[in-house]
Every structure is written in C-alpha cells, then in structure tokens.
Design a protein around this motif. Structure first.
Motif, PDB file in Angstrom:
ATOM      1  N   HIS A 275      -3.159   7.868   1.415  1.00 52.36           N
ATOM      2  CA  HIS A 275      -2.702   8.243   2.766  1.00 52.36           C
ATOM      3  C   HIS A 275      -1.886   7.091   3.356  1.00 52.36           C
ATOM      4  N   LEU A 276      -2.416   5.873   3.186  1.00 55.14           N
ATOM      5  CA  LEU A 276      -1.717   4.701   3.737  1.00 55.14           C
ATOM      6  C   LEU A 276      -0.306   4.581   3.160  1.00 55.14           C
ATOM      7  N   ALA A 277      -0.129   5.017   1.902  1.00 51.53           N
ATOM      8  CA  ALA A 277       1.193   4.918   1.260  1.00 51.53           C
ATOM      9  C   ALA A 277       2.254   5.645   2.070  1.00 51.53           C
ATOM     10  N   GLY A 278       1.837   6.644   2.832  1.00 54.90           N
ATOM     11  CA  GLY A 278       2.811   7.434   3.584  1.00 54.90           C
ATOM     12  C   GLY A 278       2.967   7.015   5.026  1.00 54.90           C
ATOM     13  N   MET A 279       2.148   6.048   5.518  1.00 54.55           N
ATOM     14  CA  MET A 279       2.257   5.729   6.953  1.00 54.55           C
ATOM     15  C   MET A 279       2.064   4.258   7.282  1.00 54.55           C
ATOM     16  N   ARG A 280       1.885   3.416   6.267  1.00 61.05           N
ATOM     17  CA  ARG A 280       1.522   2.035   6.585  1.00 61.05           C
ATOM     18  C   ARG A 280       2.659   1.250   7.238  1.00 61.05           C
ATOM     19  N   THR A 281       3.903   1.754   7.159  1.00 56.37           N
ATOM     20  CA  THR A 281       5.000   1.030   7.815  1.00 56.37           C
ATOM     21  C   THR A 281       5.190   1.491   9.268  1.00 56.37           C
ATOM     22  N   SER A 282       4.258   2.297   9.779  1.00 57.08           N
ATOM     23  CA  SER A 282       4.314   2.682  11.204  1.00 57.08           C
ATOM     24  C   SER A 282       4.215   1.406  12.043  1.00 57.08           C
ATOM     25  N   LYS A 283       4.917   1.394  13.182  1.00 52.92           N
ATOM     26  CA  LYS A 283       4.961   0.144  13.969  1.00 52.92           C
ATOM     27  C   LYS A 283       3.590  -0.176  14.586  1.00 52.92           C
ATOM     28  N   ILE A 284       2.975   0.830  15.209  1.00 55.62           N
ATOM     29  CA  ILE A 284       1.637   0.610  15.787  1.00 55.62           C
ATOM     30  C   ILE A 284       0.707   1.689  15.238  1.00 55.62           C
ATOM     31  N   ILE A 285      -0.456   1.237  14.752  1.00 52.58           N
ATOM     32  CA  ILE A 285      -1.401   2.185  14.144  1.00 52.58           C
ATOM     33  C   ILE A 285      -2.687   2.202  14.968  1.00 52.58           C
ATOM     34  N   VAL A 286      -3.079   3.403  15.371  1.00 53.64           N
ATOM     35  CA  VAL A 286      -4.317   3.576  16.127  1.00 53.64           C
ATOM     36  C   VAL A 286      -5.233   4.456  15.284  1.00 53.64           C
ATOM     37  N   ALA A 287      -6.487   4.055  15.144  1.00 50.17           N
ATOM     38  CA  ALA A 287      -7.424   4.859  14.347  1.00 50.17           C
ATOM     39  C   ALA A 287      -8.656   5.203  15.183  1.00 50.17           C
ATOM     40  N   VAL A 288      -9.071   6.453  15.072  1.00 44.12           N
ATOM     41  CA  VAL A 288     -10.302   6.889  15.726  1.00 44.12           C
ATOM     42  C   VAL A 288     -11.197   7.467  14.641  1.00 44.12           C
ATOM     43  N   ASN A 289     -12.351   6.850  14.453  1.00 42.71           N
ATOM     44  CA  ASN A 289     -13.240   7.258  13.361  1.00 42.71           C
ATOM     45  C   ASN A 289     -14.675   6.916  13.753  1.00 42.71           C
ATOM     46  N   LYS A 290     -15.598   7.784  13.365  1.00 41.69           N
ATOM     47  CA  LYS A 290     -17.018   7.553  13.690  1.00 41.69           C
ATOM     48  C   LYS A 290     -17.588   6.391  12.901  1.00 41.69           C
ATOM     49  N   ASP A 291     -16.973   6.139  11.725  1.00 38.83           N
ATOM     50  CA  ASP A 291     -17.526   5.158  10.789  1.00 38.83           C
ATOM     51  C   ASP A 291     -16.837   3.798  10.974  1.00 38.83           C
ATOM     52  N   PRO A 292     -17.578   2.790  11.456  1.00 42.94           N
ATOM     53  CA  PRO A 292     -16.925   1.487  11.695  1.00 42.94           C
ATOM     54  C   PRO A 292     -16.409   0.834  10.419  1.00 42.94           C
ATOM     55  N   ILE A 304     -10.844   2.803  17.542  1.00 43.78           N
ATOM     56  CA  ILE A 304     -11.931   3.284  18.395  1.00 43.78           C
ATOM     57  C   ILE A 304     -12.991   3.878  17.480  1.00 43.78           C
ATOM     58  N   VAL A 305     -14.202   3.305  17.528  1.00 45.80           N
ATOM     59  CA  VAL A 305     -15.297   3.866  16.737  1.00 45.80           C
ATOM     60  C   VAL A 305     -15.983   4.885  17.634  1.00 45.80           C
ATOM     61  N   ALA A 306     -15.694   6.143  17.394  1.00 48.01           N
ATOM     62  CA  ALA A 306     -16.225   7.198  18.270  1.00 48.01           C
ATOM     63  C   ALA A 306     -15.977   8.556  17.639  1.00 48.01           C
TER      64      ALA A 306
END
Ligand code: FAD
Length: 325
Positions: A275-292, A304-306
């Motif tokens: 997945h990262l191969a397709g988006m890692r060059t994004s300028k700002i990356i925000v992630a929301v995931n329950k798993d820290p 955001i861990v939520a």
C-alpha cells in the motif's frame, strides 16, 4: 543535445488536456526544453490548444483523427513512433496514467530505447538526462539514464512543480501527416463509470483512503461525505478492493494507482508495504487506526489511535465549520 522534449498529452476525451500536463510541460521547460506537446486525439479544441500554450508548450504536434478513438495502445504507439522517427525529439515524457503507462512502454519497445517508468525527479548532467525512480515498492530510489535517445519517461503526478498558466501565450500548431494503422483489436462497447462527483484519485490534491477497518462497503459513505466537504478523492486498500467493497480503479498501491497528493488520510489502513508503494510520496500523511502498532504510523506525519467511526464524522464536522468561516 539537440531536439525537443515532447510531452504526450493526456486529455479528458472531450478536447481539453488534464491539469497534470502543467506538471509535465513545467518539468520539460525546467530541463531546458524546448517543451513541445504531442496531442493524439479524435477531438481537439481551441481552448485545449490555448491551455497547452499557456502551460509553456512552444509547439503542439496535433494528430487529430477519428480513428484514434477509442484509445488502443497498439494503434497509438505505432502512430507516435512514426512521428518520433520523422522529428527526432530528444525526449518523450508523459504522465503516469493508465493509458500512458501502456503507450510509452509500447513506444519504447518499438523504438528500441529504454523507459524510466514512474519517475519522480530528473537532472541534466553534461547533456545527459538522469531520472530518479522508485524501486522495491518505493523502499529505494534508483538513478537511471538512457543508452540511446529518445529518452522516454513517465512522470508521477503531483511530484513535479506545475508550470504556471500564462494567458495569451501562443504555440505553433503543426498537423503532421501520420498514418493511423488499422487496429488488430475490434472495439465492442464502451461503458462509462458512474462518476462519484469527487475528484479523480490520481489528480486529487487530497486523498482519503479506507482499508479493511471500514468493515463493509456501506460505510464508505462517511468517507465520501468528508470528501465532498474538503474536495478529496476517496481511495481504498487492496483488502477493501478484494473484498468487493470498492472497484479496482480506487485501489492505491503497488498493484493499483500511485498517488502523490498534498494530503493523504488513511482510515483503517494498516500500512502494508504494497500500500505504501502507492502513496508514500504524499506530502503529508495522516493515519487513523485503532492499533498503535500499525506500521502506517511509522511513515505518518500525524497519527490518531482511535476508532475511525468516531473520528471521521467529528473531523467532517470540524472541516465543515472551518471552511464555512
Ligand atoms: C503482490 C501483492 C500486491 C499487493 N498490492 C497491494 C496494493 O496495490 N494495495 C494495497 O493496499 N495492498 C496491496 N497488497 C496487500 C497488502 O499486503 C495488504 O494485505 C493490504 O494493503 C491490507 O489492507 P488493509 O490495510 O486495508 O487491511 P489490514 O492489513 O487488515 O488492516 C486493517 C487495519 O484497520 C485497523 N482497524 C480495524 N478497525 C478499525 C477501526 N474501527 N478504526 C480504526 N482502525 C481500524 C486495524 O487495526 C488494521 O490496522 C498486495 C499484496 C501482494 C502480495
């Protein structure tokens, strides 16, 4: 080295070039140009020609022929190869789109030269073009050059600085005689995808992506609501696509689309390397995931861990309030 840098036009099939062409033409000019557009189409328009000139095309090679529609890689590559053989450009660039990925690879094979696919940077070193492109799913960047010209490359969208449009600029329009070969494939039917009303994934400045954590196709509506508020495209991980929740054209990653928006927000996406191969060059990356411990947090600028089902509606409301101010 003499010769122009050709920029193969990606258009909207209705006579207008897509805005990604500002990036391709801008980069061709930055490398010393001359930046020339090559437009294969069944339907050009004056506004489209003006647009290309305003983005810095000094010349437009216009091959306008009803036989070019619908796009078929073999037909287009042969026509483009004939034109390249007539005019000897030093380089041929195009944006990474579904069509041009195929077209420029076919062209390179036909001309017996190399291609730098998915390029993210260029430098000229003593009259020789050096391209930078990701390898191993984006883990490494390699520098490549060509043994022979024309130097063919596809350019990743949203990476290169777009040319600023300057109204009133003009470009010479050449209408070369090129034989359009007969197609080996018979076109049967065209089905238009129903539009979501949101920007296209590879063109969008903001992309919201939903993974397996979305739990089902019915829940993507909350991402689309957010997309409408902030003008974002909505994409998905392969897990979500494989589950049949989203069509494949929305998949981000190694076997999907490559994106490089100003802002990427992943909801319920673990951050697998593919997945990262397709988006890692994004300028700002925000992630929301329950798993820290989710790997996406390693490359996220903000995390955001939520539970996404609490975060998404709250964020949408806050965006709405901010944008209404
Ligand atoms: C050859 C190959 C090519 C591939 N190509 C691609 C590709 O192009 N694109 C791609 O994406 N993958 C690709 N994959 C698959 C990839 O390896 C992963 O399996 C996939 O990316 C996982 O998708 P996911 O993150 O949505 O799912 P998961 O890995 O299952 O992650 C789901 C995440 O959601 C979180 N979550 C669950 N519920 C919630 C909630 N309520 N709130 C917040 N978070 C929650 C979980 O903590 C978890 O981290 C490829 C694999 C192979 C082998």
């Amino acid at each position: 080295m003499a010769g122009a840098i050709w920029c193969v036009v990606e258009d909207d099939r209705n006579g207008l070039p897509k805005k990604v062409m500002a990036e391709v033409l801008g980069e061709a000019a930055r490398l010393g140009g001359p930046a020339e557009a090559v437009w294969l189409t069944d339907k050009a328009s004056d506004d489209g020609l003006k647009q290309l000139a305003s983005w810095g095309a000094t010349k437009v090679w216009l091959v306008e022929n009803a036989e070019l529609s619908p796009y078929r890689g073999g037909v287009w590559a042969e026509a483009l190869a004939e034109l390249a053989a007539q005019q000897s450009p030093k380089a041929i660039f195009g944006p990474v789109t579904s069509r041009q990925r195929e077209l420029l690879a076919r062209l390179a094979a036909r001309l017996g030269v190399g291609i730098s696919a998915d390029s993210v940077g260029f430098t000229m070193e003593s009259d020789r073009l050096i391209a930078t492109r990701p390898v191993y799913a984006g883990k490494l960047l390699s520098r490549v050059t060509w043994a022979k010209s024309p130097w063919i490359a596809t350019l990743r969208p949203n990476v290169f600085r777009p040319a600023e449009a300057v109204a009133g600029k003009t470009a010479a329009v050449e209408r070369p005689t090129v034989k359009i070969p007969s197609a080996r494939m018979k076109f049967v039917e065209r089905r238009e995808e129903t539009s979501t009303g949101l920007p296209e994934l590879t063109e969008a400045e903001i992309v919201i992506s939903g993974g397996r954590g979305m739990k089902g196709p019915e829940n993507y509506v909350i991402l689309e609501d957010m997309g409408k508020v902030i003008g974002a495209a909505v994409g998905a991980s392969r897990a979500a696509v494989d589950a049949g929740w989203r069509p494949h054209r929305f998949q981000i990653g190694q076997t999907g689309r490559t994106i490089s928006p100003k802002l990427y927000m992943g909801f319920g996406v673990s951050g697998a390397i593919q997945h990262l191969a397709g988006m890692r060059t994004s300028k700002i990356i925000v992630a929301v995931n329950k798993d820290p411990e989710a790997p996406i947090f390693k490359i996220a600028d903000y995390g955001i861990v939520a539970d996404l089902f609490e975060v998404v509606p709250t964020l949408t409301q806050e965006f709405k309030k901010l944008l209404e101010k």
